[in-house]
Design a protein around this motif. Sequence first.
Motif, PDB file in Angstrom:
ATOM      1  N   ALA A 298       0.996  -1.165  -0.082  1.00  0.00           N
ATOM      2  CA  ALA A 298       0.044   0.080   0.252  1.00  0.00           C
ATOM      3  C   ALA A 298       0.949   1.091  -0.027  1.00  0.00           C
ATOM      4  O   ALA A 298       2.259   1.200   0.814  1.00  0.00           O
ATOM      5  N   GLU A 299       0.514   2.416  -0.607  1.00  0.00           N
ATOM      6  CA  GLU A 299       1.128   3.596  -0.686  1.00  0.00           C
ATOM      7  C   GLU A 299       0.211   4.186   0.595  1.00  0.00           C
ATOM      8  O   GLU A 299       1.085   5.303   1.355  1.00  0.00           O
ATOM      9  N   GLY A 300      -0.786   3.879   1.041  1.00  0.00           N
ATOM     10  CA  GLY A 300      -1.604   4.747   1.994  1.00  0.00           C
ATOM     11  C   GLY A 300      -1.582   4.024   3.082  1.00  0.00           C
ATOM     12  O   GLY A 300      -0.910   2.927   3.422  1.00  0.00           O
ATOM     13  N   ARG A 301      -2.664   4.072   4.010  1.00  0.00           N
ATOM     14  CA  ARG A 301      -2.709   3.220   5.209  1.00  0.00           C
ATOM     15  C   ARG A 301      -3.828   2.236   5.382  1.00  0.00           C
ATOM     16  O   ARG A 301      -4.070   1.283   6.294  1.00  0.00           O
ATOM     17  N   ARG A 302      -4.768   2.152   4.180  1.00  0.00           N
ATOM     18  CA  ARG A 302      -6.073   1.394   4.287  1.00  0.00           C
ATOM     19  C   ARG A 302      -5.431  -0.059   4.004  1.00  0.00           C
ATOM     20  O   ARG A 302      -4.904  -0.359   2.958  1.00  0.00           O
ATOM     21  N   VAL A 303      -6.154  -0.817   4.726  1.00  0.00           N
ATOM     22  CA  VAL A 303      -5.740  -2.260   4.642  1.00  0.00           C
ATOM     23  C   VAL A 303      -6.932  -3.105   3.780  1.00  0.00           C
ATOM     24  O   VAL A 303      -7.946  -3.193   3.940  1.00  0.00           O
ATOM     25  N   PRO A 304      -6.244  -3.933   2.888  1.00  0.00           N
ATOM     26  CA  PRO A 304      -7.158  -4.600   1.868  1.00  0.00           C
ATOM     27  C   PRO A 304      -7.557  -5.901   2.682  1.00  0.00           C
ATOM     28  O   PRO A 304      -6.575  -6.582   3.242  1.00  0.00           O
ATOM     29  N   ARG A 305      -8.582  -6.457   1.986  1.00  0.00           N
ATOM     30  CA  ARG A 305      -8.856  -7.912   2.658  1.00  0.00           C
ATOM     31  C   ARG A 305      -9.288  -8.772   1.506  1.00  0.00           C
ATOM     32  O   ARG A 305      -9.586  -8.376   0.390  1.00  0.00           O
ATOM     33  N   ALA A 312      -7.171  -1.398 -12.242  1.00  0.00           N
ATOM     34  CA  ALA A 312      -6.082  -0.783 -13.028  1.00  0.00           C
ATOM     35  C   ALA A 312      -6.995  -0.165 -14.248  1.00  0.00           C
ATOM     36  O   ALA A 312      -7.852  -0.944 -14.870  1.00  0.00           O
ATOM     37  N   GLY A 313      -6.831   1.219 -14.612  1.00  0.00           N
ATOM     38  CA  GLY A 313      -7.468   1.830 -15.424  1.00  0.00           C
ATOM     39  C   GLY A 313      -8.933   1.595 -15.564  1.00  0.00           C
ATOM     40  O   GLY A 313      -9.752   1.756 -16.517  1.00  0.00           O
ATOM     41  N   GLY A 314      -9.637   1.485 -14.216  1.00  0.00           N
ATOM     42  CA  GLY A 314     -11.014   1.419 -14.053  1.00  0.00           C
ATOM     43  C   GLY A 314     -11.728   0.249 -14.360  1.00  0.00           C
ATOM     44  O   GLY A 314     -12.764  -0.125 -14.188  1.00  0.00           O
ATOM     45  N   GLU A 315     -10.718  -0.841 -14.560  1.00  0.00           N
ATOM     46  CA  GLU A 315     -11.081  -2.125 -14.745  1.00  0.00           C
ATOM     47  C   GLU A 315     -10.621  -3.078 -13.701  1.00  0.00           C
ATOM     48  O   GLU A 315      -9.505  -2.723 -13.074  1.00  0.00           O
ATOM     49  N   VAL A 316     -11.458  -3.980 -13.332  1.00  0.00           N
ATOM     50  CA  VAL A 316     -11.048  -5.078 -12.518  1.00  0.00           C
ATOM     51  C   VAL A 316     -10.086  -6.087 -13.076  1.00  0.00           C
ATOM     52  O   VAL A 316     -10.396  -6.568 -14.114  1.00  0.00           O
ATOM     53  N   ILE A 317      -8.973  -6.119 -12.498  1.00  0.00           N
ATOM     54  CA  ILE A 317      -7.784  -6.899 -13.103  1.00  0.00           C
ATOM     55  C   ILE A 317      -7.119  -8.105 -12.275  1.00  0.00           C
ATOM     56  O   ILE A 317      -6.624  -8.850 -12.534  1.00  0.00           O
ATOM     57  N   GLY A 318      -7.953  -8.576 -11.046  1.00  0.00           N
ATOM     58  CA  GLY A 318      -7.728  -9.296 -10.048  1.00  0.00           C
ATOM     59  C   GLY A 318      -8.510  -9.093  -9.120  1.00  0.00           C
ATOM     60  O   GLY A 318      -9.366  -8.407  -8.730  1.00  0.00           O
ATOM     61  N   GLU A 319      -8.095 -10.091  -7.930  1.00  0.00           N
ATOM     62  CA  GLU A 319      -8.647 -10.219  -6.551  1.00  0.00           C
ATOM     63  C   GLU A 319      -7.876 -10.291  -5.486  1.00  0.00           C
ATOM     64  O   GLU A 319      -6.589 -11.204  -5.745  1.00  0.00           O
ATOM     65  N   VAL A 320      -7.822  -9.651  -4.335  1.00  0.00           N
ATOM     66  CA  VAL A 320      -6.962  -9.968  -3.102  1.00  0.00           C
ATOM     67  C   VAL A 320      -7.216 -11.223  -2.626  1.00  0.00           C
ATOM     68  O   VAL A 320      -8.458 -11.710  -2.513  1.00  0.00           O
TER      69      VAL A 320
END
Length: 373
Positions: A298-305, A312-320
């Motif tokens: 992350a570049e910020g502080r918010r945690v992905p789950r 990327a570019g407004g498109e979904v390219i994957g999943e955490v």
Amino acid sequence: MSSTGELRHTALDALHRSLGATMTDFAGWDMPLRYGSERDEHNAVRTRAGLFDLSHMGEITVTGPQAAALLDYALVGNIGGVKPGRARYTMICRADGGILDDLIVYRLAETEYMVVANASNAQAVLDALAERSAGFDAEVRDDRDAYALIAVQGPESPGILKSLTDADLDGLKYYAGLPGTVAGVPALIARTGYTGEDGFELFVKPEHAVELWQSLTKAGEGAGLVPCGLSCRDTLRLEAGMPLYGHELSTSLTPFDAGLGRVVKFDKEGDFVGREALREAAARAEQNPPRVWVGLVAEGRRVPRAGYPVVAGGEVIGEVTSGAPSPTLGKPIAMAYVDPAHAAPGTPGVGVDIRGSHEPYEVVALPFYKRQK
């Protein structure tokens, strides 16, 4: 879960409670999540040592003249090629190539193996091995109640263990195991682990677990050893880029989809369950690469789950698949499957959709953390 629907308890249950552990349901077991600060527990393992109760793992013993042949047929790895005293990371797949579980298999003797399955999949693995044993001169035995499993992990762990055993720890390689005595307790001493640090797993009889835990605690006092729960085990394995079943691995993925095709050994003798489906998956992955397993910082502080979309570019390219704050990096991190076009480290414009906000993330190669040898 027991047949009555109640949570199962390890032999160390009362001890965890006496230490003030926060307990949680994990795969039907009542397990310590943390004892105090999960960040402090995580940092102890990275810099000193941590003590874990892993008695929820599923031990299955396979014995007999054709034990090796059975495991070569039932699993995707070359198990017959494992020398006595060594261990191998492997997987058990369905006929369609989907991953049933990832496993560690220890060859204890010429015709004796111990298969260690994840707690959530132990019954499924046991059932599959029993079913696949038909026609083989080998016995599959449920030994989940025969063992307690205690792990000591971290840079101070060899010194702590050496003070309690005369077993040859210096000669014990990574992914090996040997019988020995630790603090007077008979144990299988294994050098594997799931934290990214050096460390040992001690398989003992449940009635010896409390005594062994207390001896290790006392031996580790001067080295900064602390008891550790499942919460820091998760952040440790995440930093070390290690997959967790149900997150990075599932029946909907083949080992090739998961970027772990190396565990599949097509060159071993004889047939094995899933061979044809896996050959097709390997060819498919070569021609049309599936989503690639990558690290995100992350570049910020918010945690992905787990389950959050990678964009990327407004498109979904994957999943955490897994995400958490990283105590070592001081930033949130995640592992994800992303489209190959966006998988190269440093690929610009990649983010994670966190509740409608696209947070910027840097794509990095795994693992996030590698210990200094």
